[in-house]
Design a protein around this motif. Structure first.
Motif, PDB file in Angstrom:
ATOM      1  N   PHE A   1       0.861  -1.178   0.000  1.00  0.00           N
ATOM      2  CA  PHE A   1       0.000   0.000   0.000  1.00  0.00           C
ATOM      3  C   PHE A   1       0.893   1.223   0.000  1.00  0.00           C
ATOM      4  CE2 PHE A   1       0.646  -1.494   4.303  1.00  0.00           C
ATOM      5  CZ  PHE A   1       0.976  -0.360   5.024  1.00  0.00           C
ATOM      6  N   GLY A   2       0.295   2.377  -0.215  1.00  0.00           N
ATOM      7  CA  GLY A   2       1.085   3.597  -0.294  1.00  0.00           C
ATOM      8  C   GLY A   2       1.050   4.383   0.997  1.00  0.00           C
ATOM      9  N   ILE A   3       2.173   4.979   1.340  1.00  0.00           N
ATOM     10  CA  ILE A   3       2.237   5.904   2.474  1.00  0.00           C
ATOM     11  C   ILE A   3       2.608   7.271   1.913  1.00  0.00           C
ATOM     12  CG2 ILE A   3       3.515   6.552   4.553  1.00  0.00           C
ATOM     13  CD1 ILE A   3       3.561   3.654   5.347  1.00  0.00           C
ATOM     14  N   CYS A   4       1.784   8.257   2.263  1.00  0.00           N
ATOM     15  CA  CYS A   4       2.004   9.639   1.839  1.00  0.00           C
ATOM     16  C   CYS A   4       1.934  10.546   3.065  1.00  0.00           C
ATOM     17  CB  CYS A   4       0.925  10.101   0.864  1.00  0.00           C
ATOM     18  SG  CYS A   4       1.007   9.349  -0.757  1.00  0.00           S
ATOM     19  N   LEU A   5       2.706  11.609   3.040  1.00  0.00           N
ATOM     20  CA  LEU A   5       2.628  12.628   4.075  1.00  0.00           C
ATOM     21  C   LEU A   5       1.271  13.326   3.989  1.00  0.00           C
ATOM     22  CD1 LEU A   5       4.128  14.291   6.299  1.00  0.00           C
ATOM     23  CD2 LEU A   5       4.815  15.852   4.465  1.00  0.00           C
ATOM     24  N   ILE A   6       0.665  13.584   5.141  1.00  0.00           N
ATOM     25  CA  ILE A   6      -0.609  14.304   5.187  1.00  0.00           C
ATOM     26  C   ILE A   6      -0.361  15.793   4.972  1.00  0.00           C
ATOM     27  CG2 ILE A   6      -2.522  15.022   6.687  1.00  0.00           C
ATOM     28  CD1 ILE A   6      -2.323  12.286   8.038  1.00  0.00           C
ATOM     29  N   LEU A   7      -1.070  16.359   3.998  1.00  0.00           N
ATOM     30  CA  LEU A   7      -0.998  17.805   3.762  1.00  0.00           C
ATOM     31  C   LEU A   7      -2.114  18.529   4.509  1.00  0.00           C
ATOM     32  CD1 LEU A   7      -0.186  17.951  -0.054  1.00  0.00           C
ATOM     33  CD2 LEU A   7       1.396  18.023   1.889  1.00  0.00           C
ATOM     34  N   GLU A   8      -3.303  17.919   4.549  1.00  0.00           N
ATOM     35  CA  GLU A   8      -4.447  18.471   5.283  1.00  0.00           C
ATOM     36  C   GLU A   8      -5.189  17.329   5.938  1.00  0.00           C
ATOM     37  OE1 GLU A   8      -7.113  20.920   3.013  1.00  0.00           O
ATOM     38  OE2 GLU A   8      -5.458  21.926   2.008  1.00  0.00           O
ATOM     39  N   GLY A   9      -5.645  17.563   7.176  1.00  0.00           N
ATOM     40  CA  GLY A   9      -6.387  16.534   7.893  1.00  0.00           C
ATOM     41  C   GLY A   9      -5.509  15.886   8.934  1.00  0.00           C
ATOM     42  N   GLY A  10      -5.974  14.737   9.433  1.00  0.00           N
ATOM     43  CA  GLY A  10      -5.243  14.037  10.486  1.00  0.00           C
ATOM     44  C   GLY A  10      -5.142  12.556  10.188  1.00  0.00           C
ATOM     45  N   GLU A  11      -4.347  11.872  11.005  1.00  0.00           N
ATOM     46  CA  GLU A  11      -4.156  10.435  10.823  1.00  0.00           C
ATOM     47  C   GLU A  11      -5.415   9.657  11.167  1.00  0.00           C
ATOM     48  OE1 GLU A  11      -0.679   9.193  12.999  1.00  0.00           O
ATOM     49  OE2 GLU A  11       0.672  10.042  11.504  1.00  0.00           O
ATOM     50  N   VAL A  12      -6.228  10.180  12.063  1.00  0.00           N
ATOM     51  CA  VAL A  12      -7.437   9.511  12.517  1.00  0.00           C
ATOM     52  C   VAL A  12      -8.637  10.357  12.122  1.00  0.00           C
ATOM     53  CG1 VAL A  12      -8.663   8.640  14.544  1.00  0.00           C
ATOM     54  CG2 VAL A  12      -6.171   8.496  14.447  1.00  0.00           C
ATOM     55  N   GLY A  13      -9.722   9.700  11.785  1.00  0.00           N
ATOM     56  CA  GLY A  13     -10.933  10.428  11.444  1.00  0.00           C
ATOM     57  C   GLY A  13     -11.149  10.471   9.950  1.00  0.00           C
TER      58      GLY A  13
END
Length: 193
Positions: free
Chosen positions: A45-57
């Protein structure tokens, strides 16, 4: 660029680099579903840095360049949560994303070309020395990096990007760079600062 693919994403507040190891705790149903699907298909699967939002939710907005995560090990922690150890494989560019009903972000990606085999240039020799010194101070580095390639510009760059105390945005900048020598130039500037 090479071939295109559809890839489920696991957006994080961290950057997974090619060859790097990362520990994950998985508890949201969308990611548990994703892992079952990856297991059935024998895919990552792919892992990308979050630009907007959060890890949960709700679904987060991922960066446009990420790394394929290949599962190396998994178990259940004392808290009952699934724990994974993944390793970064191929880099990819996100062309477009869609969100499934369960909130999982799936991307159409183009795989980046593998790093070219380039010898570490004399102007980057200092970075090879810095990496050797860092590895000498890490307990178990000989097991984590059993075949060091100090003459390989890409390998030196990725390992420094992994081990130096960089901000996620700095690691993302390095991940987005296709040329190993330019990546090393960026690292030289970061080390100077």
């Amino acid at each position: 660029m090479t071939t295109s693919a559809s890839l489920p994403l696991f957006p994080l507040d961290a950057v997974l680099l090619p060859g790097a190891s990362l520990a994950l705790r998985v508890f949201e149903s969308r990611y548990l579903d994703m892992l079952r699907e990856c297991g059935r298909r024998g895919s990552g699967f792919g892992i990308c840095l979050i630009l907007e939002g959060g890890e949960v939710g709700g679904p987060a907005t991922p960066a446009s360049v990420g790394t394929e995560a290949v599962i190396e090990d998994f178990d259940t922690g004392a808290d009952g949560l699934l724990r994974l150890r993944v390793r970064g494989a191929r880099r990819f560019r996100v062309e477009r994303t869609r969100v499934r009903d369960n909130g999982l972000v799936v991307a159409d990606v183009d795989w980046c070309a593998p790093d070219p085999a380039i010898e570490l240039q004399p102007e980057h020799a200092l970075l090879g020395v810095v990496l050797r010194k860092i590895l000498e101070r890490i307990d178990g580095a000989d097991r984590a990096f059993p075949e060091p390639r100090f003459d390989d510009a890409a390998w030196v760059g990725w390992r420094l990007a992994e081990l130096l105390p960089l901000a996620a945005a700095q690691r993302q900048q390095l991940l987005q760079q296709d040329d190993p020598d330019v990546r090393l130039e960026t690292l030289l500037r970061l080390v100077d600062d």
